[in-house]
Structure formats: C-alpha cells, structure tokens
Design an enzyme around this catalytic site. Structure first.
Site, PDB file in Angstrom:
ATOM      1  CE1 TYR A  92      16.661 -90.245  43.655  1.00 50.25           C
ATOM      2  CE2 TYR A  92      18.697 -90.695  44.820  1.00 50.25           C
ATOM      3  CZ  TYR A  92      17.354 -90.949  44.612  1.00 50.25           C
ATOM      4  OH  TYR A  92      16.709 -91.890  45.352  1.00 50.25           O
ATOM      5  N   PRO A 105       9.787 -88.682  46.793  1.00 49.86           N
ATOM      6  CG  PRO A 105      10.987 -89.713  48.520  1.00 49.86           C
ATOM      7  CD  PRO A 105      11.141 -88.784  47.350  1.00 49.86           C
ATOM      8  CG  HIS A 331      14.648 -90.179  47.051  1.00 49.98           C
ATOM      9  ND1 HIS A 331      15.405 -90.582  48.136  1.00 49.98           N
ATOM     10  CD2 HIS A 331      13.848 -91.247  46.758  1.00 49.98           C
ATOM     11  CE1 HIS A 331      15.072 -91.819  48.462  1.00 49.98           C
ATOM     12  NE2 HIS A 331      14.133 -92.242  47.654  1.00 49.98           N
ATOM     13  CB  SER A 547      10.911 -98.749  48.295  1.00 46.96           C
ATOM     14  OG  SER A 547      11.696 -98.395  49.401  1.00 46.96           O
TER      15      SER A 547
END
Length: 636
Positions: A92, A105, A331, A547
């Site tokens: 990230y 997300p 995230h 995912s």
C-alpha cells in the site's frame, strides 16, 4: 470467519492474555521449491531454465539465500510480526496510484428507498448513531473474538485490525505514504466526524457538554449542514478531489495547501476525525448493481459526487439522496472482513431496533456545525483542475460488471464434497483460460490472522493442476473423458485447498520472498539475481486479482484491477447464488469485463454439468454393483 462457538463469548479484552503465535518464517528450500512449481507452467521453457538456475544458486549451501534467511529468523525473534511493515509498505504505502478504484475497496449497501431528503438524513443519523455504538464496543474491547471458518475452522483470530477502523489516517507522501493510528487515551479520542455535502466539508461534534449527541440531535445537525451547504454564498472549490489523485500528486498539492494557516487548520480537523459521512446528490443513474458499484468506487467523477469524498480517511460512509449507499475504505489499516463486520453491524442496527428519535422539544443547546474554510490561489486552482481531469479519466476507464450467478451456490458445491472457495477459484481460472488460452499469476488474499498482527499472504491459484483441468475442459478435439475431467477437477481443487492451508498457516511464498528481498536491501547488498529475473517480476504482476468477501446481510464488496491489463474479481458465495464483481479497464484492449463474465457463466455451468454427469455414473455403477448381489462399499 465466525464468532466464538463457546457459551460465554470471548471478547477482544480476553485476547490480550491469550497470546497468538508469531508468524513463522517458512524453510528456505520449501519456499524456493514452491516458487518454481508456481511459475514453471506460466513461462516459456527457456525462461524457466534460467530461473531454475538462479533459484538453485540463491538457495545453495552457504549462498546468499541462507544469509538472508538467517537474518530474517533473527528479525522474527525481535519483532511481533516480521513481515508487517515490509508488507504494508510494499502493498500500500509505496504504491503511487490513486486510492479510488486502484486500492480502496467498497461495500455496496442494498438500495434504500427514501421518500425525501429528510428520510435520507434520518438514515444518515441512524447510521452515525450505529457507528458510535460500534466504536464504543471497539474501545471497550468488547467485540466477540473472530474464529476461523472454512479450512482449519475454530482457531481464534487476531482482533488488532478492528482498533484501526476509526482512528487511522493515511497521509500522502512524495515517495511513500504514512499510516498514522491514534492508539491513545479516551480523553484525546476523536470527538467529531466530518460531513461532506455538495463538495464542502463540515465538522459535526459528536460530544456536547461531555455528553454524546443522540440520534435526534445528530439529525438536527445534519439538517443544518444541508442548509449551510445550499446557502453557500459563492461557488466553493471541490478540495476533496485532490485526495482522489495519484499519491505523489496529492502530496505535492497538500504541501501547497499547508503554506496557509486556514488550510492547515481545516486539514488538521479532517485528519483527526472519527470518520467521513458523504451526503451525495442524486446520481441520475439507474440504481442497478453495476451502477451502484461504480458510484461507490469513484463517485462518478467531479460531474457527480467524486469530489464529495476524502479518500485518506479509513472509513467513508456514503448516503446518496437517491438511496445509493455504502462504505469506501482505505485498505491500508485493515482487511475486507473488518469492513464487512462493521457494515453488517450497521445494517442490522439500522433495520433492527426501533429508531430512538426524541421529541424535538428535548433537543439541547449546542454549537452549530462548522464549515471548513480553504484559501486558494491560482496554483492550487490549477492543481484542482488537473486532479479533476485525472479522476475523469479513471471514471471513464473503469469497466465494471456485477454478475449474480443464480443457477447454484455454496450448497451445490458442498454436495460435491468440494470447498466452495477452491471451486470458485478453479472456475475463475477456467474463465480466464477461455478468454486468453493461457493462465497468469493470480492473487487470492489469504488471512494470516491466526498470528499476532497477522494481515494476509497470497494464494497463487493458477496451479499446474488448474491448468491441466482447464485444458481438458476446453480441448476442441474432445479427447478427454468425463472421468478424466472429473479427476483433474478434483486434483485442481485439492491443490487449491492445500495451497490455501499453507497460506493461512504462514507457509506461502509471497511474504517470505518479500522478506528476503527487503533484508538484502537493509544489508545494502546488491539485489539478488532471483529478484531481477523477468519470471519474478512477471509473477508479481497479478493480472487476476481475486478475493472472497462473504456477507450474511444483502450487500457486496468490489474493487478495481491492480494492473492496467488485469481483472479484479471479488465474489460473495451464498447458499443458492454467487455474486461476482468483475472489473477491468476499457483502455486495455486485452480485457473486457462482459466477456470475462460470459466465460465465467459458461464455465460454472460446464463444471456443474460435469459434476452431475459424474454423480449419475457413480450412482448407476453403485446400483448395478448392488443389483449384482455384491456388497456395496462406498468410497470417501
């Protein structure tokens, strides 16, 4: 993931004493062998020979690999979680892409039916009250401990991620971002939320005279905010759009903003808030699943609600006046499951208990919400325009398809004695193969919350066994019997299940290889050849990023692709259906979400038909063997 099965639910407070194990460092040889197995069938033979030689040299006795492994084991002894910082930065903080679509997300709530603006604000007030309730549980460490489900069910999971839900903020940096988490005394805990309305930002204090605002008082304040936003004397600039930009661009813009004291004060209030609540204007779009997903991911750009956001804040709750609602998350502080748990709590809170609206006469006197002020100059105006242009390009580029597969769900898969997650992963490989006649590096997030401060590792779903299966299913000469296809399906599912178990028990390869690479950097060593190899570089370009995000309440999660020529594929398996959110980019001619969804639908039906035919043959064989008077022995 499930709640505690015991009679007295264990809470997060109990977990402090119940120390979880540390993330292990896998044996070096095991990781290198697995790495070769993961890539062999994805690269050309000549390239694989080169890779194999490099890997053998790296792992040789007395070689570089052994030196790095020894240092990594020392790091494990000295830290709570040896991979946490490495992983956070790599996944990230070092990533320079814009947060919307590329990283953040979203959870898309069921479409709400609001009679009018007041109704939408009632929903917002109720949601904020639910947030305060949930935060009180977190602060008291009273949340029930999560326990593993699926593979190796029943293990307690680390709860640390929950403590970052409302007190995290991601600061943009020129080269790397900084995630700040306020873990401090209640006295300095955030006492305000930020409400975004018509691209303006307002401070809503949630405590007045040492007492938390109730639902009626919050509604009263929200109504004031809407009036203030509507009565703005001049056209106010959309400063929130800066946070939708690439991280380096936003860091530069933030530096320009902070040269002014008024801007510094406004930023300080946003950066210390509990969460952001975005009151969105009606989008004008039909509220089908795909459109709601798009609007959650990017707000529709500056023409719609794209500037009515502040993407650095970990939790943004979106309430559209047209009933399009959901959550947008940064995230970096936590995984999707934490967003799911919080979202489900809020939806149950909103629909469950009766609204606690007090009579208007009982409202206390307290200060009005405050609009955040900004000072601007021509340079900053130019930055706002450039950020808006880049967001528009991102909005125009995202190709999203939310697909509800209604033919069957988890129950049918379980009847085949197969893991639903492994089954769906193999179906995704089949869909990709149908579209491209090859498999590619695939990412499936695997929770390592069985360990202290555990986040995730990667399940590499494009296994050799999956390739063998998808080739048998797509062979034009039809040379494979059902029995052979079925055998290959079972082998692919077993391989996927075994990799999943390895990953959740800390034995996958991605975190380990990252750790070895980072140790080499810390020791100022020349980058080992294995990490410069084109096989390694390609193996970390996840063209298929997947995912599983299951929910127990009607809602779904989605995100964008992680590479320009890739797909994002998030799925939510239910008992009789599966929701897939497939994303790609229009600018890339190799990808198409609609084409992928069509192949996925075909593949899921073909696998079902194969299972049904195989079951019918097995039943027939069993019947005939019993009919012949022989004792029937059932296999596993």
């Amino acid at each position: 993931m499930q709640r505690c099965p015991s009679r007295r639910k264990k809470t997060a407070r109990d977990q402090d004493s119940q120390m979880l194990p540390k993330v292990p460092v896998p044996p070096l040889k095991q990781t290198l062998d697995t790495y070769l197995k993961c890539v062999q069938h994805l690269v050309k033979e000549e390239q694989f020979k080169k890779t194999k030689a490099m890997v053998e040299k790296f792992g040789a006795p007395g070689g570089v690999g052994e030196v790095l492994q020894k240092k990594l084991l020392e790091r494990r002894d000295k830290t709570t979680n040896w991979v946490y910082d490495y992983w956070l930065e790599d996944m990230y903080l070092n990533n320079r892409l814009a947060l919307p679509v590329n990283s953040s997300p979203v959870m898309v709530f069921p479409k709400q039916t609001f009679r009018d603006h007041k109704d939408a604000l009632r929903f917002a007030a109720r949601l904020i009250t639910g947030v305060l309730d949930y935060k009180a549980l977190i602060d008291a460490r009273a949340l029930p401990v999560d326990y593993a489900r699926g593979q190796l069910a029943g293990t307690p999971l680390c709860m640390e991620q929950y403590y970052r839900l409302f007190n995290s903020y991601r600061y943009p940096g020129l080269k790397t971002d900084t995630l700040k988490v306020q873990i401090n005394a209640a006295s300095s805990a955030p006492k305000h939320i930020i409400v975004a309305c018509k691209n303006q930002f307002f401070v809503l204090d949630i405590v007045a005279n040492s007492k938390q605002l109730n639902e009626t008082e919050i509604l009263f304040q929200l109504e004031k905010i809407v009036k203030m936003a509507e009565n703005a004397k001049e056209e106010l600039l959309p400063f929130g759009i800066l946070t939708s930009d690439g991280r380096t661009e936003w860091a530069q813009a933030r530096d320009a903003l902070t040269k002014d004291q008024t801007n510094r004060d406004s930023l300080a209030l946003i950066e210390s808030c509990l969460c952001v609540v975005c009151l969105d204007e009606p989008s004008g779009l039909e509220p089908r699943d795909t459109n709601r997903a798009l609007l959650m991911l990017h707000g529709g750009g500056r023409e719609k609600n794209g500037a009515n956001r502040w993407y650095d804040k970990s939790m943004q709750f979106v309430i559209g006046m047209d009933g399009i609602c959901g959550v947008v998350c940064d995230h970096s502080p936590f995984e999707g499951i934490v967003m799911v748990q919080c979202s489900e709590y809020l939806m149950k809170y909103i629909t469950g208990s009766p609204s606690k609206m007090a009579k208007a006469s009982s409202i206390r006197e307290f200060p009005s919400p405050r609009r955040l002020l900004w000072n601007c100059n021509p340079h900053i105006q130019g930055l706002l325009a450039a950020s808006g242009d880049r967001l528009k390009r991102l909005v125009d580029n995202l190709d999203m398809d939310v697909f509800k597969f209604n033919v069957y769900g988890k129950e049918f898969i379980k009847k085949q004695r197969m893991s639903p997650d492994a089954f769906i992963q193999v179906a995704l490989q089949l869909a990709f193969y149908k579209c491209n006649r090859r498999l590619v590096s695939t990412y499936e997030s695997a929770s390592i919350r069985r360990f202290q401060d555990g986040r995730v590792d990667n399940i590499r779903s494009a296994t050799p066994e999956a390739l063998a299966f998808v080739q048998s299913m797509t062979d034009e000469r039809d040379t494979f019997t059902d029995s052979e296809k079925n055998r290959r399906l079972r082998e692919a599912i077993n391989a996927q299940t075994n990799y999943t178990i390895a990953a959740i028990t800390g034995m996958a390869i991605d975190n380990h290889l990252l750790g070895l690479l980072r140790i080499a950097k810390e020791l100022n060593m020349e980058k080992p050849e294995i990490f410069c190899d084109e096989t390694y570089l390609a193996s970390n370009q996840f063209i298929l990023s997947t995912s599983q995000v299951p929910t127990t309440v009607e809602m779904f999660c989605c995100y964008g692709p992680v590479v320009p020529n890739g797909y994002g594929a998030c799925y939510n398996p239910q008992s009789d259906h599966i929701i897939f959110c497939v994303s790609s980019f229009w600018e890339n001619t190799e990808t198409s979400s609609a084409v992928f969804v069509k192949a996925l639908n075909e593949g899921l039906l073909e696998i079902r038909d194969l299972c049904n035919r195989s079951s019918a043959v097995a039943t027939k064989l069993a019947d005939s063997s019993q009919g012949a008077g022989r004792p029937h022995i059932s296999g596993k």
